[in-house]
Structures are given as C-alpha cells and as structure tokens.
Design an enzyme around this catalytic site. Structure first.
Site, short mmCIF file in Angstrom:
data_model
loop_
_atom_site.label_atom_id
_atom_site.label_comp_id
_atom_site.label_asym_id
_atom_site.label_seq_id
_atom_site.Cartn_x
_atom_site.Cartn_y
_atom_site.Cartn_z
N SER A 1 51.19 17.45 -64.99
CA SER A 1 51.96 17.37 -63.76
C SER A 1 53.32 16.76 -64.08
O SER A 1 53.48 16.08 -65.11
CB SER A 1 51.22 16.49 -62.75
OG SER A 1 52.05 16.12 -61.66
N TYR B 1 45.93 9.33 -59.86
CA TYR B 1 46.27 10.71 -60.23
C TYR B 1 47.37 10.75 -61.29
O TYR B 1 47.23 11.42 -62.31
CB TYR B 1 46.73 11.47 -58.99
CG TYR B 1 47.30 12.84 -59.32
CD1 TYR B 1 46.46 13.89 -59.67
CD2 TYR B 1 48.67 13.07 -59.30
CE1 TYR B 1 46.97 15.14 -60.00
CE2 TYR B 1 49.19 14.31 -59.62
CZ TYR B 1 48.34 15.34 -59.97
OH TYR B 1 48.85 16.57 -60.30
#
Length: 274
Positions: free
Chosen positions: A142, A155
């Site tokens: 990400s 996350y």
C-alpha cells in the site's frame, strides 16, 4: 520471466477488487489461474466469466485470515497436481479509526491475513520456483507501506512489513531467477473501503461515503492491475501505481520522521473528525 503466457498464477483475495482485476488481466494474457478467497459464490462467478473467454481456472475456497490456512491452500494446490509460477499475495484488509475502537481478535485476524499467511505462502511456494529456476511473487502492499498512518495504525504497520519482506526476499532470491516485487497502490475504488469501515463508527462510514460521492476514490482496480503486472515483467523491485501516489514513497526522504508523522496524523485526524 518476460510473459504470463502459459504460466500458472495463484491470486489470493481474487473474488473482488484488485485481485479480481488481476485475475481477469492474467487470463487475458494467457495465464492459467488458481483463485482463492472466502466467497465460493463470487469465485465461481469469476471462474465462469474467465472460462467463458477460453481461460483455465481452478478455485480453492480458503479464509487466509485463519491460522494454518496457507498450509491448507498449499496442500490443495499440490493435491490437484498444480504448480505455481507466479504467486500474487493480494488478500488483505484494514481498519480506519482510533486504535482502541477495534477488538484484539480483529487485529489478530488482520495480522494473520496481511502478514502471517502472506509469509507462509511465500515460504511454501517459493522453493518449487527455485527448483524450477524461474518464478515470481507479487506482494500487494500500500502507499501506507512507506509511512506511519495514525488511525490506520495496525494496517499501515502490516503493509510496511509487506514492503520490507518483499525487498529482502528479492535480494535473497535474485541469483535463483525468482523475482519478488511489491506493488503499493494508493486509494483504490475497491471493496477495501467497505471492509475498512464495516466495524467503524457511523462517522467514519459517512466520511467514506462522502469521499466516494465526491469522486475521490483514487485509482481503479483495473489500472492498478495493469501497471502492477507490467512492472513485474519489467523486473521492477516495487511500484506505486497511479498518478501522484509516488509522493508517499518520497516523503520520508525529504522530511524528518517527526514531520512525516505529523503530516499523516493531521491528514487522517481530519478525515476521522469530519
């Protein structure tokens, strides 16, 4: 590896979003697919779509957020007499909100999926690639892989692991002709937004709905898939798909860690408060 033609690609989290787009792209490029996710119904529908266009597909239902799931998937693949040329670790999820808003078992499942199962699948499938003398792994990270992100604390930390693991494995396996690449997309119009907010407060759900309504959904899954698959064949060690997302990779190079933290913290605090 300079083509996906006649290669067997395993895609995790293939039922929706980026994983689904990558499965469709790979089939169009001549790859045979092994698809896995939790939803048999969605996987079967995708498999029928690909088969309808002449593609070859194998479906294995597995919840990679559960301990031991990577080993179970590996055994199913072997029992079917299949091997894996390209492993695409796409399955993952996150949460958006205050750290204390979510339960420990939710975080444990996130870590299992984003880190442990991803690591297990690399460990299980890469030895056969080495023996064959060819193969590769694409790990989906990400833009959060490069930065600490308050309000997406666990996350962003798991995605930092994905990038670090991918780069280290790339070095270790370079002489084995097994390439490893991390793809680090930014905001993408996928099911991730729904998953990230499903246990969040109404405030966060409303914020995400507002972003989608304003068209601020970032890149499409199709674009992320195309750029990622092209970059892998070009033997890049990581890619940040989409316009403007590369700034996240460069911020730590031009700002102190304290300033980076303030930048991301202020930005996400604003989103959670609105």
């Amino acid at each position: 590896m300079d083509t996906y033609q006649n290669k067997i690609a395993l895609v995790t989290g293939a039922s929706t979003g980026i994983g689904r787009a990558m499965a469709i792209d790979l089939a169009a490029k001549g790859a045979e697919l092994i698809l896995t996710a939790r939803s048999k119904e969605q996987l079967d529908a995708l498999a029928q779509e690909i088969k309808g266009k002449g593609g070859m597909v194998h479906v294995f239902v597995e919840d990679l957020a559960q301990p031991g799931s990577g080993e179970r998937l590996h055994q199913q693949v072997l029992a079917a007499g299949l091997h894996v040329d390209v492993l695409i670790n796409n399955a993952g999820y996150g949460r958006w909100g205050q750290f204390g808003e979510f339960q420990r078992d939710d975080y444990a499942a996130m870590i299992q999926l984003n880190i442990t199962s991803l690591t297990d699948l690399c460990h299980l499938f890469m030895p056969a690639m080495v023996e064959k003398g060819e193969g590769g792994v694409i790990n989906i990270g990400s833009s959060a892989s490069f930065l600490p992100v308050p309000y997406a604390t666990v996350y962003s930390s798991t995605k930092a692991y994905v990038l670090m693991l991918s780069e280290a494995l790339r070095y270790e396996y370079a002489e084995s002709n097994v390439r490893v690449m991390a793809s680090c997309p930014g905001a993408t119009d996928s099911n991730f937004r729904n998953t990230a907010s499903e246990k969040s407060s109404d405030r966060l759900k409303q914020r995400i709905s507002k972003l989608k309504g304003e068209g601020q959904v970032g890149d499409t899954c199709e674009r992320v898939s195309q750029e990622t698959l092209d970059a892998f064949l070009q033997n890049k060690h990581y890619i940040v798909p989409g316009k403007g997302n590369s700034k996240f990779a460069f911020l730590p190079r031009i700002l102190s860690r304290a300033k980076v933290l303030k930048f991301t913290g202020d930005a996400f605090k604003k989103h959670t408060a609105s």
